[in-house]
Design a protein around this motif. Sequence first.
Motif, PDB file in Angstrom:
ATOM      1  N   SER A   1     -35.187  40.835 -16.189  1.00  0.00           N
ATOM      2  CA  SER A   1     -35.539  39.421 -16.166  1.00  0.00           C
ATOM      3  C   SER A   1     -35.721  39.009 -17.618  1.00  0.00           C
ATOM      4  CB  SER A   1     -36.827  39.203 -15.369  1.00  0.00           C
ATOM      5  OG  SER A   1     -37.952  39.648 -16.105  1.00  0.00           O
ATOM      6  N   PRO A   2     -35.979  37.740 -17.907  1.00  0.00           N
ATOM      7  CA  PRO A   2     -36.145  37.348 -19.310  1.00  0.00           C
ATOM      8  C   PRO A   2     -37.278  38.062 -20.023  1.00  0.00           C
ATOM      9  CG  PRO A   2     -35.693  35.412 -17.974  1.00  0.00           C
ATOM     10  CD  PRO A   2     -35.897  36.560 -17.020  1.00  0.00           C
ATOM     11  N   THR A   3     -38.250  38.597 -19.284  1.00  0.00           N
ATOM     12  CA  THR A   3     -39.416  39.208 -19.937  1.00  0.00           C
ATOM     13  C   THR A   3     -39.632  40.671 -19.604  1.00  0.00           C
ATOM     14  OG1 THR A   3     -40.872  38.493 -18.127  1.00  0.00           O
ATOM     15  CG2 THR A   3     -40.614  36.985 -19.999  1.00  0.00           C
ATOM     16  N   SER A   4     -38.905  41.214 -18.625  1.00  0.00           N
ATOM     17  CA  SER A   4     -39.181  42.584 -18.186  1.00  0.00           C
ATOM     18  C   SER A   4     -37.897  43.299 -17.795  1.00  0.00           C
ATOM     19  CB  SER A   4     -40.138  42.581 -16.980  1.00  0.00           C
ATOM     20  OG  SER A   4     -41.356  41.942 -17.283  1.00  0.00           O
ATOM     21  N   SER A   5     -37.979  44.631 -17.757  1.00  0.00           N
ATOM     22  CA  SER A   5     -36.853  45.424 -17.274  1.00  0.00           C
ATOM     23  C   SER A   5     -37.397  46.736 -16.733  1.00  0.00           C
ATOM     24  CB  SER A   5     -35.824  45.694 -18.371  1.00  0.00           C
ATOM     25  OG  SER A   5     -36.384  46.486 -19.399  1.00  0.00           O
ATOM     26  N   ALA A   6     -36.608  47.382 -15.889  1.00  0.00           N
ATOM     27  CA  ALA A   6     -37.013  48.669 -15.335  1.00  0.00           C
ATOM     28  C   ALA A   6     -35.788  49.414 -14.845  1.00  0.00           C
ATOM     29  CB  ALA A   6     -38.007  48.477 -14.195  1.00  0.00           C
ATOM     30  N   TYR A   7     -35.825  50.741 -14.986  1.00  0.00           N
ATOM     31  CA  TYR A   7     -34.823  51.618 -14.383  1.00  0.00           C
ATOM     32  C   TYR A   7     -35.453  52.241 -13.133  1.00  0.00           C
ATOM     33  CZ  TYR A   7     -31.621  51.399 -18.338  1.00  0.00           C
ATOM     34  OH  TYR A   7     -30.738  50.968 -19.289  1.00  0.00           O
ATOM     35  N   VAL A   8     -34.713  52.209 -12.029  1.00  0.00           N
ATOM     36  CA  VAL A   8     -35.246  52.668 -10.756  1.00  0.00           C
ATOM     37  C   VAL A   8     -34.233  53.587 -10.079  1.00  0.00           C
ATOM     38  CG1 VAL A   8     -36.192  51.947  -8.532  1.00  0.00           C
ATOM     39  CG2 VAL A   8     -36.458  50.464 -10.526  1.00  0.00           C
TER      40      VAL A   8
ATOM     41  N   GLY B   1     -18.436  48.431   0.651  1.00  0.00           N
ATOM     42  CA  GLY B   1     -19.054  47.138   0.889  1.00  0.00           C
ATOM     43  C   GLY B   1     -20.389  46.956   0.204  1.00  0.00           C
ATOM     44  N   LEU B   2     -20.944  48.001  -0.419  1.00  0.00           N
ATOM     45  CA  LEU B   2     -22.254  47.907  -1.054  1.00  0.00           C
ATOM     46  C   LEU B   2     -22.263  46.894  -2.197  1.00  0.00           C
ATOM     47  CD1 LEU B   2     -23.235  51.691  -1.260  1.00  0.00           C
ATOM     48  CD2 LEU B   2     -24.329  49.950   0.186  1.00  0.00           C
ATOM     49  N   LEU B   3     -23.385  46.196  -2.333  1.00  0.00           N
ATOM     50  CA  LEU B   3     -23.599  45.313  -3.463  1.00  0.00           C
ATOM     51  C   LEU B   3     -24.010  46.165  -4.660  1.00  0.00           C
ATOM     52  CD1 LEU B   3     -23.919  42.506  -4.722  1.00  0.00           C
ATOM     53  CD2 LEU B   3     -26.218  42.411  -3.734  1.00  0.00           C
ATOM     54  N   LEU B   4     -23.147  46.222  -5.686  1.00  0.00           N
ATOM     55  CA  LEU B   4     -23.388  47.099  -6.828  1.00  0.00           C
ATOM     56  C   LEU B   4     -24.012  46.375  -8.014  1.00  0.00           C
ATOM     57  CD1 LEU B   4     -20.116  49.248  -6.864  1.00  0.00           C
ATOM     58  CD2 LEU B   4     -22.296  49.707  -5.702  1.00  0.00           C
ATOM     59  N   ARG B   5     -23.783  45.075  -8.100  1.00  0.00           N
ATOM     60  CA  ARG B   5     -24.287  44.338  -9.259  1.00  0.00           C
ATOM     61  C   ARG B   5     -24.466  42.881  -8.866  1.00  0.00           C
ATOM     62  NH1 ARG B   5     -20.934  43.503 -14.963  1.00  0.00           N
ATOM     63  NH2 ARG B   5     -22.661  42.653 -16.203  1.00  0.00           N
ATOM     64  N   ARG B   6     -25.470  42.234  -9.472  1.00  0.00           N
ATOM     65  CA  ARG B   6     -25.640  40.801  -9.262  1.00  0.00           C
ATOM     66  C   ARG B   6     -26.206  40.163 -10.515  1.00  0.00           C
ATOM     67  NH1 ARG B   6     -30.790  40.586  -5.101  1.00  0.00           N
ATOM     68  NH2 ARG B   6     -32.304  41.538  -6.509  1.00  0.00           N
ATOM     69  N   GLN B   7     -25.772  38.973 -10.786  1.00  0.00           N
ATOM     70  CA  GLN B   7     -26.296  38.175 -11.881  1.00  0.00           C
ATOM     71  C   GLN B   7     -26.681  36.815 -11.321  1.00  0.00           C
ATOM     72  OE1 GLN B   7     -23.135  38.050 -14.778  1.00  0.00           O
ATOM     73  NE2 GLN B   7     -23.812  39.932 -15.789  1.00  0.00           N
TER      74      GLN B   7
ATOM     75  N   ALA C   1     -28.361  25.921 -16.893  1.00  0.00           N
ATOM     76  CA  ALA C   1     -27.707  25.888 -18.198  1.00  0.00           C
ATOM     77  C   ALA C   1     -26.708  27.030 -18.349  1.00  0.00           C
ATOM     78  CB  ALA C   1     -28.748  25.954 -19.313  1.00  0.00           C
ATOM     79  N   GLY C   2     -26.532  27.813 -17.302  1.00  0.00           N
ATOM     80  CA  GLY C   2     -25.586  28.920 -17.351  1.00  0.00           C
ATOM     81  C   GLY C   2     -26.140  30.194 -17.914  1.00  0.00           C
ATOM     82  N   HIS C   3     -27.461  30.268 -18.121  1.00  0.00           N
ATOM     83  CA  HIS C   3     -28.083  31.472 -18.662  1.00  0.00           C
ATOM     84  C   HIS C   3     -28.455  32.430 -17.532  1.00  0.00           C
ATOM     85  CE1 HIS C   3     -29.452  28.454 -21.917  1.00  0.00           C
ATOM     86  NE2 HIS C   3     -28.346  29.063 -22.330  1.00  0.00           N
ATOM     87  N   ILE C   4     -28.260  33.720 -17.764  1.00  0.00           N
ATOM     88  CA  ILE C   4     -28.655  34.721 -16.783  1.00  0.00           C
ATOM     89  C   ILE C   4     -30.179  34.826 -16.773  1.00  0.00           C
ATOM     90  CG2 ILE C   4     -28.546  37.159 -16.124  1.00  0.00           C
ATOM     91  CD1 ILE C   4     -25.814  37.279 -17.499  1.00  0.00           C
ATOM     92  N   VAL C   5     -30.771  34.619 -15.603  1.00  0.00           N
ATOM     93  CA  VAL C   5     -32.227  34.698 -15.498  1.00  0.00           C
ATOM     94  C   VAL C   5     -32.685  35.972 -14.804  1.00  0.00           C
ATOM     95  CG1 VAL C   5     -32.592  32.217 -15.599  1.00  0.00           C
ATOM     96  CG2 VAL C   5     -32.192  33.313 -13.382  1.00  0.00           C
ATOM     97  N   ARG C   6     -31.777  36.666 -14.120  1.00  0.00           N
ATOM     98  CA  ARG C   6     -32.128  37.922 -13.479  1.00  0.00           C
ATOM     99  C   ARG C   6     -30.850  38.684 -13.198  1.00  0.00           C
ATOM    100  NH1 ARG C   6     -36.703  39.778 -11.109  1.00  0.00           N
ATOM    101  NH2 ARG C   6     -37.633  37.733 -11.419  1.00  0.00           N
ATOM    102  N   SER C   7     -30.894  39.997 -13.360  1.00  0.00           N
ATOM    103  CA  SER C   7     -29.735  40.806 -13.023  1.00  0.00           C
ATOM    104  C   SER C   7     -30.193  42.144 -12.455  1.00  0.00           C
ATOM    105  CB  SER C   7     -28.839  41.038 -14.246  1.00  0.00           C
ATOM    106  OG  SER C   7     -29.496  41.829 -15.216  1.00  0.00           O
TER     107      SER C   7
END
Length: 378
Positions: free
Chosen positions: A76-83, A171-177, A182-188
Amino acid sequence: MAVAISAGVVGAAVCAAFVYAAGPGRDPDDQLVDPGSIDRTQRALSAAEQPAMQLLQRAVDASRDVFYAGTKVLTSPTSSAYVDIWHVPGRGTTSKVESGSLDSDTPSGQLEGDPVDDGLDDLVLATLTHGYSLAVMGDADCVGRSTSVVEARSLSTHQLAAKLWLDDATGLLLRRQLFDDAGHIVRSTSYVDIKVGSAAARNPDSANPPSPDGGSPPVGKKTTAPAMTVPAAKLLTDAQVSQLRAQGWPLPDVLPGGMQRYEAYELTDASGPVIQLSFSNGLFSSSLFVQHGQLDVRNLRGVHPEQLGDASVYASSGLYRTLTWAGGDTVYTLVSDAPASVADSAVTALPHRAPDTSVLGRIGRGIARVASWVNPFD
């Protein structure tokens, strides 16, 4: 929730890209008088949208039926995590935070329900069509696998809201943005490594993955660290939710931002029953926990006070926003991956006037634990 998703299809777009639905109604005495109305019908799709919906419906089955294991990164704009993620058909999904933080109280290594479970749900897909158009935009490689890319755009503004990479083989969802207006990525959310089927079964880490006690995951496919206990949970029907509402539980069916309830659970805790409602607009997801009692702010931990209009709340942030507040003799905890403006609007739409006194038990120490019981996006 997860903050529930068999649900949360797909995470986030911004508030300006929403077709806003009215929130629940309340009277001047701060009582919930109108829970709103759920619309479970799917909008009639154009011929151009049908292929995209077919891919998403296939993903519904894949998220339930495919054996997979891998590592995903959440940002997210302020955080990240590997899971690390493990999914065993019939047993559910478990995960382990390897690095980063999902919220202010989630350390690396703690077992959690899949914080952004990419499983889909038929009602969530129907809700998605209320606010967004769909299109297949071509092919792309993702984690060394061939995928089809689906885009979701706001029906009202035509702004790009989400891009989804769906595995051609499973069929699995592997990635999402997810994007703001304004076209900025707010979560991935993206897998950086994934194995499926027999390959996942041969993975030493997935041969004996963390699993809920008793073999079947509790609500939201949640697992917890050994020191924590997840209360017993019962899936509620619409009729049972209505019955609880008639008994005085303020349980909305819709929240602002086009959020619709798609699941409800009753959990039994030492402090009494807790009702958990899972909401989605097809992209964002939220979980609302409702408890009878009086909020004991002296025992809240890891939160800071905020004022939202005339509502006094206690908030914490990370990949998800958590808000706790009192409304009458009820304590609410909302966990959401939506933009702050959308999550905050739920507070003002729901009862939020604390009583001067209460004969009910004081609730405080358990608030942080409540938000960790159930994947807020499931």
